[in-house]
Scaffold this active site. Structure first.
Site, PDB file in Angstrom:
ATOM      1  CB  CYS A 184       0.408  -1.014   0.391  1.00  0.00           C
ATOM      2  SG  CYS A 184       2.009  -0.310   0.129  1.00  0.00           S
ATOM      3  CE  LYS A 209      16.084  -1.657  -5.724  1.00  0.00           C
ATOM      4  NZ  LYS A 209      15.216  -2.156  -4.509  1.00  0.00           N
ATOM      5  CG  PHE A 248       1.571   5.912   8.298  1.00  0.00           C
ATOM      6  CD1 PHE A 248       0.596   4.932   8.172  1.00  0.00           C
ATOM      7  CD2 PHE A 248       2.473   6.046   9.273  1.00  0.00           C
ATOM      8  CE1 PHE A 248       0.235   4.299   9.491  1.00  0.00           C
ATOM      9  CE2 PHE A 248       2.188   5.373  10.423  1.00  0.00           C
ATOM     10  CZ  PHE A 248       1.089   4.422  10.614  1.00  0.00           C
ATOM     11  CG  LEU A 249       6.742   6.752   3.445  1.00  0.00           C
ATOM     12  CD1 LEU A 249       8.248   6.454   2.936  1.00  0.00           C
ATOM     13  CD2 LEU A 249       6.720   8.198   4.031  1.00  0.00           C
ATOM     14  NE  ARG A 250      -0.086  10.534   0.269  1.00  0.00           N
ATOM     15  CZ  ARG A 250      -0.383  11.611   0.117  1.00  0.00           C
ATOM     16  NH1 ARG A 250      -1.639  11.922  -0.274  1.00  0.00           N
ATOM     17  NH2 ARG A 250       0.083  12.478   0.493  1.00  0.00           N
TER      18      ARG A 250
HETATM   19  C1  UGA Z   1      -0.852   3.336   0.811  1.00  0.00           C
HETATM   20  C2  UGA Z   1      -1.322   4.171   1.967  1.00  0.00           C
HETATM   21  O1  UGA Z   1      -2.209   5.360   1.513  1.00  0.00           O
HETATM   22  C3  UGA Z   1       0.085   4.760   2.592  1.00  0.00           C
HETATM   23  O2  UGA Z   1      -0.429   5.576   3.590  1.00  0.00           O
HETATM   24  C4  UGA Z   1       0.837   3.531   2.974  1.00  0.00           C
HETATM   25  O3  UGA Z   1       2.202   3.958   3.794  1.00  0.00           O
HETATM   26  C5  UGA Z   1       0.910   2.670   1.956  1.00  0.00           C
HETATM   27  O4  UGA Z   1       0.004   2.220   1.234  1.00  0.00           O
HETATM   28  C6  UGA Z   1       1.850   1.376   2.395  1.00  0.00           C
HETATM   29  O5  UGA Z   1       1.537   0.696   2.989  1.00  0.00           O
HETATM   30  O6  UGA Z   1       3.006   1.352   2.177  1.00  0.00           O
HETATM   31  P1  UGA Z   1      -0.289   3.488  -1.706  1.00  0.00           P
HETATM   32  O7  UGA Z   1      -0.251   1.872  -1.848  1.00  0.00           O
HETATM   33  O8  UGA Z   1       0.987   4.275  -2.614  1.00  0.00           O
HETATM   34  O9  UGA Z   1       0.026   3.986  -0.261  1.00  0.00           O
HETATM   35  O10 UGA Z   1      -1.282   4.109  -2.507  1.00  0.00           O
HETATM   36  P2  UGA Z   1      -2.736   4.932  -2.351  1.00  0.00           P
HETATM   37  O11 UGA Z   1      -2.368   6.495  -2.520  1.00  0.00           O
HETATM   38  O12 UGA Z   1      -3.207   4.773  -0.894  1.00  0.00           O
HETATM   39  O13 UGA Z   1      -3.687   4.246  -3.024  1.00  0.00           O
HETATM   40  C7  UGA Z   1      -4.086   3.036  -3.129  1.00  0.00           C
HETATM   41  C8  UGA Z   1      -5.090   2.532  -4.186  1.00  0.00           C
HETATM   42  O14 UGA Z   1      -6.403   3.139  -3.928  1.00  0.00           O
HETATM   43  C9  UGA Z   1      -4.787   3.393  -5.642  1.00  0.00           C
HETATM   44  O15 UGA Z   1      -4.954   2.268  -6.484  1.00  0.00           O
HETATM   45  C10 UGA Z   1      -5.687   4.390  -5.861  1.00  0.00           C
HETATM   46  O16 UGA Z   1      -6.064   4.452  -7.262  1.00  0.00           O
HETATM   47  C11 UGA Z   1      -6.872   3.688  -5.207  1.00  0.00           C
HETATM   48  N1  UGA Z   1      -7.839   4.984  -4.571  1.00  0.00           N
HETATM   49  C12 UGA Z   1      -7.292   5.786  -3.786  1.00  0.00           C
HETATM   50  C13 UGA Z   1      -9.177   4.789  -5.030  1.00  0.00           C
HETATM   51  O17 UGA Z   1      -9.633   4.123  -5.854  1.00  0.00           O
HETATM   52  N2  UGA Z   1      -9.954   5.828  -4.503  1.00  0.00           N
HETATM   53  C14 UGA Z   1      -9.510   6.996  -3.688  1.00  0.00           C
HETATM   54  O18 UGA Z   1     -10.334   7.756  -3.346  1.00  0.00           O
HETATM   55  C15 UGA Z   1      -8.266   6.809  -3.409  1.00  0.00           C
END
Ligand code: UGA
Length: 428
Positions: free
Chosen positions: A260, A35, A150-152
């Site tokens: 996450c 990496k 809190f990063l997506r």
């Molecule tokens: C999540 C959190 O949103 C971040 O704030 C956090 O920092 C991160 O986890 C972490 O702990 O590191 P992430 O896992 O990248 O981020 O994904 P999200 O965008 O939150 O989505 C999670 C899941 O929920 C996905 O499968 C998405 O498709 C689903 N989802 C989201 C739904 O089914 N419905 C919705 O309305 C929103």
């Protein structure tokens, strides 16, 4: 400032590149030499929009290395952003954190501020203190802070540069760490929430738990609205307009996945059981998510009674704009369809089917090949490329007329106007 970031995953790398772009000198460490080599050649080992471009700009301020000792020695601030994966019992595996402490403790000979970015259970920073004390490091030589991320995924850079909050947990009487972190993040407009160490650790879990709860809540209501011929999207829109509820994370579908939410909710459940706290919502949220796929599969079985027919699945990743398939709901969906006997074919713009699933489904390099001859088309990931499909051509290519919208992104009436049967949950 000279800063060392340990861990070059999507959190550590996004942090490193952003801080380097703000003018800090960053040494970003990872044990994975491969990496490090890729990063030194300017290649980002995972898909995260915008990161490669920003790395290019910030290149002169960042060094990638596997040498923890040298990097810690020459840095006053050390961010730890290593993984904390789930163990079999659901608890967070903290072994990577402890391994970092072992690698670096002898270098704590001048004052260091150690900042924990990794998602860790409440009490972990306290345990880190104890560990460093056991290893003979004087408490006068370091401060510890919890500064969860809190990063997506897919939007990590945006979230890093435009955070809705920055949470800092410190020890009682620590007057230097908050101003230090504020100076590191100068240039990023954010609201600070200052709390104690366990407070910051718990805020991270509470944040993910609440978001997952919203998703499971709307998926539960979708099950109810299915029975009453009500469109779940009308419900999401209406309740989302109430500012006390908010419109985000109310999209019903096949459920949440990723590295996450599933992991953090399990870790929290482990803690709650251990502490004998009664927390029924937490279990229900996971139970709804774990059974959401079954509802779709039952509907597919009803419409496609010949269980050997070809089904096309669009999407492998847990959401759009990432190549991450960890805990993607697409995986149990494919597993269930293949177990029933369907001939499963899959397409994803970035995700790759894992080796151990190659016998269950065939991955194609294009949507057209995946759809060709299929009896049913199933949307599993809401990639923008899937939003508006050429339905007339798809109808010609398919051998059947069933469309399953696992993300509620398609217009049911439009799809039905081509003669398809549209299948969803909460979409009458
Ligand atoms: C999540 C959190 O949103 C971040 O704030 C956090 O920092 C991160 O986890 C972490 O702990 O590191 P992430 O896992 O990248 O981020 O994904 P999200 O965008 O939150 O989505 C999670 C899941 O929920 C996905 O499968 C998405 O498709 C689903 N989802 C989201 C739904 O089914 N419905 C919705 O309305 C929103």
């Amino acid at each position: 400032m000279n800063i060392c970031v340990i861990g070059a995953g999507y959190v550590g790398l996004t942090l490193s590149v952003t801080l380097a772009s703000l003018g800090h000198y960053i040494q970003c460490i990872d044990k994975d030499n491969n990496k490090i080599q890729q990063l030194n050649n300017g290649f980002i080992p995972f898909y995260e929009p915008g990161l490669a471009e920003l790395l290019e700009v910030a290149r002169k301020n960042i060094v990638f290395t596997s040498n923890t000792v040298e990097a810690v020695k020459s840095s006053a601030v050390i961010f730890i952003a290593v993984g904390t994966p789930a163990q079999d019992d659901g608890s967070a595996d903290l072994s990577f954190i402890y391994s970092v402490l072992h690698d670096m403790y002898q270098e704590i000979t001048t004052f260091k501020t150690i900042i924990i970015k990794s998602t860790v259970p409440p009490g972990t920073c306290e345990q880190i203190y104890q560990k460093l004390t056991e290893l003979g490091v004087s408490p006068h030589l370091y401060a510890i802070a919890s500064n969860p991320e809190f990063l997506r995924e897919g939007k990590a850079l945006y979230d890093m540069l435009h955070p809705d909050k920055t949470v800092i947990g410190i020890n009682d009487g620590d007057t230097t760490t908050v101003p230090l972190l504020q100076s590191i993040y100068a240039g990023i407009n954010t609201a600070y929430v200052i709390t104690n160490l366990a407070g910051a650790e718990l805020i991270k879990y509470a944040n993910n738990y609440f978001l997952a709860t919203k998703i499971s809540f709307i998926n539960e209501i979708a099950r109810v609205s299915d029975k009453y011929q009500v469109d779940i999207q009308h419900i999401s829109k209406a309740i989302g307009l109430d500012p006390r509820i908010g419109k985000e994370f109310l999209k019903a579908g096949i459920g949440y996945g990723g590295s996450c939410f599933p992991k953090d909710l399990r870790a929290l459940e482990y803690l709650i059981k251990k502490e004998q706290i009664n927390a029924p919502i937490l279990h229900a949220v996971q139970q709804i998510n774990d059974t959401q796929i079954n509802i779709y599969v039952e509907k597919i079985k009803k419409h496609l009674p010949h269980f050997s027919e070809k089904v096309a699945v669009l999407g492998l990743t847990f959401k759009a704009d990432t190549n991450d398939i960890r805990n993607s709901q697409s995986i149990p969906l494919i597993q269930q369809l293949a177990t029933i006997g369907y001939d499963v074919h899959v397409y994803d713009p970035k995700g790759v089917i894992p080796k151990n699933m190659e016998s269950l489904a065939t991955q194609h390099p294009s949507l057209a090949e995946t759809v060709e001859g299929s009896h049913c088309l199933i949307l599993a990931t809401d990639w923008p490329a899937f939003t508006s499909l050429p339905w007339q051509e798809i109808k010609k290519a398919m051998n059947g007329l069933f469309i399953v919208d696992g993300r509620n992104i398609w217009n049911k009436k439009e799809i039905e106007s081509y003669g398809f049967t549209y299948i969803g949950v909460g979409r009458p």
